[in-house]
Design a protein around this motif. Structure first.
Motif, PDB file in Angstrom:
ATOM      1  N   ARG A   1      15.606  14.122 -10.955  1.00 51.50           N
ATOM      2  CA  ARG A   1      15.586  12.979 -12.076  1.00 51.50           C
ATOM      3  C   ARG A   1      15.933  13.632 -13.282  1.00 51.50           C
ATOM      4  O   ARG A   1      15.968  15.062 -13.619  1.00 51.50           O
ATOM      5  N   ASN A   2      16.469  12.855 -14.226  1.00 52.10           N
ATOM      6  CA  ASN A   2      16.952  13.310 -15.549  1.00 52.10           C
ATOM      7  C   ASN A   2      16.054  12.824 -16.765  1.00 52.10           C
ATOM      8  O   ASN A   2      15.719  11.581 -16.751  1.00 52.10           O
TER       9      ASN A   2
ATOM     10  N   GLY B   1       0.885  -1.284  -0.148  1.00 59.72           N
ATOM     11  CA  GLY B   1       0.001  -0.057   0.025  1.00 59.72           C
ATOM     12  C   GLY B   1       0.873   1.281  -0.074  1.00 59.72           C
ATOM     13  O   GLY B   1       0.277   2.386  -0.011  1.00 59.72           O
ATOM     14  N   ASP B   2       2.200   1.165  -0.087  1.00 58.13           N
ATOM     15  CA  ASP B   2       3.020   2.194  -0.023  1.00 58.13           C
ATOM     16  C   ASP B   2       3.090   2.729  -1.567  1.00 58.13           C
ATOM     17  O   ASP B   2       2.687   2.069  -2.443  1.00 58.13           O
ATOM     18  N   PRO B   3       3.407   4.112  -1.460  1.00 53.38           N
ATOM     19  CA  PRO B   3       3.779   4.646  -3.088  1.00 53.38           C
ATOM     20  C   PRO B   3       4.804   3.794  -3.790  1.00 53.38           C
ATOM     21  O   PRO B   3       5.617   3.403  -3.305  1.00 53.38           O
ATOM     22  N   VAL B   4       4.406   3.693  -5.064  1.00 55.05           N
ATOM     23  CA  VAL B   4       5.354   2.910  -6.020  1.00 55.05           C
ATOM     24  C   VAL B   4       6.570   3.966  -6.060  1.00 55.05           C
ATOM     25  O   VAL B   4       6.691   5.156  -6.135  1.00 55.05           O
ATOM     26  N   THR B   5       7.848   3.106  -6.238  1.00 59.70           N
ATOM     27  CA  THR B   5       9.137   3.646  -6.589  1.00 59.70           C
ATOM     28  C   THR B   5       9.149   3.825  -7.968  1.00 59.70           C
ATOM     29  O   THR B   5       9.684   2.597  -8.270  1.00 59.70           O
ATOM     30  N   ILE B   6       9.756   4.797  -8.756  1.00 65.53           N
ATOM     31  CA  ILE B   6       9.889   4.672  -9.941  1.00 65.53           C
ATOM     32  C   ILE B   6      11.314   4.706 -10.203  1.00 65.53           C
ATOM     33  O   ILE B   6      11.889   4.030 -10.909  1.00 65.53           O
ATOM     34  N   GLY B   7      12.138   5.405  -9.286  1.00 68.40           N
ATOM     35  CA  GLY B   7      13.863   5.270  -9.838  1.00 68.40           C
ATOM     36  C   GLY B   7      14.374   5.663 -11.049  1.00 68.40           C
ATOM     37  O   GLY B   7      13.549   5.679 -12.158  1.00 68.40           O
ATOM     38  N   GLY B   8      15.525   6.087 -10.935  1.00 65.54           N
ATOM     39  CA  GLY B   8      16.349   6.289 -12.044  1.00 65.54           C
ATOM     40  C   GLY B   8      15.698   7.282 -13.146  1.00 65.54           C
ATOM     41  O   GLY B   8      14.933   8.083 -12.565  1.00 65.54           O
ATOM     42  N   ALA B   9      16.440   7.344 -14.385  1.00 65.56           N
ATOM     43  CA  ALA B   9      16.135   8.460 -15.252  1.00 65.56           C
ATOM     44  C   ALA B   9      14.699   8.309 -15.767  1.00 65.56           C
ATOM     45  O   ALA B   9      14.198   7.088 -15.978  1.00 65.56           O
TER      46      ALA B   9
ATOM     47  N   PRO C   1       4.523  -2.600 -14.985  1.00 69.74           N
ATOM     48  CA  PRO C   1       3.575  -1.381 -15.877  1.00 69.74           C
ATOM     49  C   PRO C   1       3.577  -0.011 -14.920  1.00 69.74           C
ATOM     50  O   PRO C   1       3.171   0.983 -15.421  1.00 69.74           O
ATOM     51  N   ARG C   2       3.643  -0.155 -13.721  1.00 66.33           N
ATOM     52  CA  ARG C   2       3.386   1.049 -12.934  1.00 66.33           C
ATOM     53  C   ARG C   2       4.582   1.924 -13.109  1.00 66.33           C
ATOM     54  O   ARG C   2       4.324   3.044 -12.550  1.00 66.33           O
ATOM     55  N   LYS C   3       5.688   1.587 -13.849  1.00 68.65           N
ATOM     56  CA  LYS C   3       6.723   2.645 -13.784  1.00 68.65           C
ATOM     57  C   LYS C   3       6.645   3.375 -15.119  1.00 68.65           C
ATOM     58  O   LYS C   3       7.436   4.105 -15.531  1.00 68.65           O
ATOM     59  N   VAL C   4       5.436   3.000 -16.112  1.00 68.68           N
ATOM     60  CA  VAL C   4       5.304   3.917 -17.079  1.00 68.68           C
ATOM     61  C   VAL C   4       3.839   4.179 -17.525  1.00 68.68           C
ATOM     62  O   VAL C   4       2.995   3.531 -17.123  1.00 68.68           O
ATOM     63  N   ILE C   5       3.933   5.385 -18.219  1.00 71.97           N
ATOM     64  CA  ILE C   5       2.500   5.824 -18.156  1.00 71.97           C
ATOM     65  C   ILE C   5       2.453   6.237 -19.916  1.00 71.97           C
ATOM     66  O   ILE C   5       3.343   6.610 -20.591  1.00 71.97           O
TER      67      ILE C   5
END
Length: 402
Positions: A323-324, A270-278, A394-398
């Motif tokens: 972020r870059n 239930g925590d926010p997702v971590t996107i990380g990286g560029a 897929p949570r890391k892309v929109i």
């Protein structure tokens, strides 16, 4: 190296000396490959197939003179048969021309029009068939205040797995005939090689982009139904990574898309997702300059009048933030999505993997083969690769549409 007949003679001398050393032949090919990777030679600037053959094959010069069709018009009626002990050994030629062509293959695959490989993380696959990629769920915020002499809390994890599709194999075989060598058609060989390699690259690019841009449906979590990569809702952990009515104009649309991450949570904790990286912004060619403009320049706000002065500030995406942001584009983006306005945002290498059985490989066969005997093929070059892209997170892309 391999740019003149003198270089070729030196190469063969080095090969002969290496063969007298334990493991010397392998070291010779490693050194040759290192020079090819350093860009010291290529098919385009090398001395040519004929010069390679004459310099690397024992009695190669005499053998090609026997193949000279212009000489055969004036009294030479055939090619003399050779005894087995006098057979032309083309193994060294096959190995070296194979390494030179492999350098050309890598150059043909590494071109700006192909962006698919930069959108995935290449990982060895465990099986050639449909693959279960195991994982472990995150623990979440479970740390507690432990008093003096008290026991620490015990926490656990749950099983997590993704299903990856069956791996596919692509490749081609390029034969080199006696006539091609005798007439020194080096340019023709490279044209054929480049054409076949580009075909292999296009197939690979389409597979990667179809997965990364959501054109194929392959995402399956914890044995659930296969579902779309981008959607307003998902099963096995509901989330939204599709932003409609979000035509890219400036940095504000990038911000609107990124705000979807604030609504996503880890399905286990239930925590926010971590996107990380560029962060990569993937756009069709029609949005290439718009995307670059959205990442740079200045922002002007307010009306020019006595009460509301115009404010000019730096673009927030152009600042040194945590972020870059980078823009990736090619004509293949619109080709796969069919839209000149759909664009994508996210940490793609963290969201997608290329599950690899074996990378791009080059195998060689010399003239001591069935086709060498029946079709006068001196060497054959086979290029192949095997693997498949998979959706991991897929949570890391929109995806944004207009």
């Amino acid at each position: 190296m391999l740019n003149s007949p003198a270089d070729l003679r030196d190469t063969y001398s080095m090969y002969e000396s290496r063969c007298n050393e334990p493991g010397g032949e392998d070291r010779f090919y490693e050194e040759t490959w290192a020079m090819l990777r350093a860009g010291e030679t290529s098919l385009r600037k090398s001395a040519g197939l004929r010069a390679l053959f004459e310099s690397l094959v024992p009695d190669g010069y005499e053998y090609l003179r026997d193949l000279d069709f212009s000489r055969r018009r004036y009294g030479r009626t055939g090619i003399p048969l050779r005894e087995a002990a006098d057979a032309v050994d083309t193994s060294v030629f096959s190995n070296i021309i194979g390494q030179v062509t492999f350098s050309s293959v890598l150059d043909a695959l590494d071109q700006p029009d192909f962006i698919g490989q930069s959108l995935v993380t290449t990982t060895p696959a465990e099986t050639q068939q449909v693959e279960i990629i195991p994982g472990i769920s995150k623990i979440g915020d479970v740390a507690e205040d432990v008093g003096e002499g008290e026991e620490y809390p015990i926490v656990g994890v749950s099983e997590e797995y993704i299903t990856a599709p069956r791996k596919v194999k692509d490749g081609f075989i390029l034969p080199v005939t006696e006539e091609a060598i005798a007439e020194d058609k080096t340019g023709v060989l490279e044209q054929r090689l480049s054409g076949a390699t580009e075909s292999l690259g296009i197939t690979w690019e389409r597979e990667l982009l179809d997965t990364c841009l959501g054109q194929t449906t392959s995402y399956s979590r914890n044995g659930g139904d296969t579902q779309a990569t981008y959607a307003a809702s998902h099963t096995e952990g509901d989330f939204e990574n599709l932003k409609t009515g979000n035509s890219l104009v400036d940095y504000t649309q990038i911000e609107d898309a990124a705000l979807l991450w604030d609504e996503m949570t880890d399905p286990n904790t239930g925590d926010p997702v971590t996107i990380g990286g560029a962060i990569q912004i993937v756009v069709p060619t029609a949005l290439e300059f718009t995307a670059h403009r959205a990442l740079s320049g200045t922002i002007e706000q307010g009306a020019i009048d006595a009460n509301t002065p115009r404010t000019i500030t730096a673009n927030p995406l152009d600042l040194q933030t945590r972020r870059n942001y980078t823009v990736l584009t090619s004509q293949w983006v619109k080709d796969r999505t069919g839209s000149p306005s759909t664009w994508f945002l996210g940490n793609f290498p963290a969201a997608f993997q290329y599950r690899e059985i074996f990378p791009v490989q080059l195998n060689r066969a010399d003239r001591n083969s069935e086709k060498g005997f029946s079709r006068d093929i001196v060497t054959q070059i086979k290029v192949r690769r095997k693997g498949a892209p998979a959706v991991i997170e897929p949570r890391k892309v929109i995806k944004s549409t207009s």
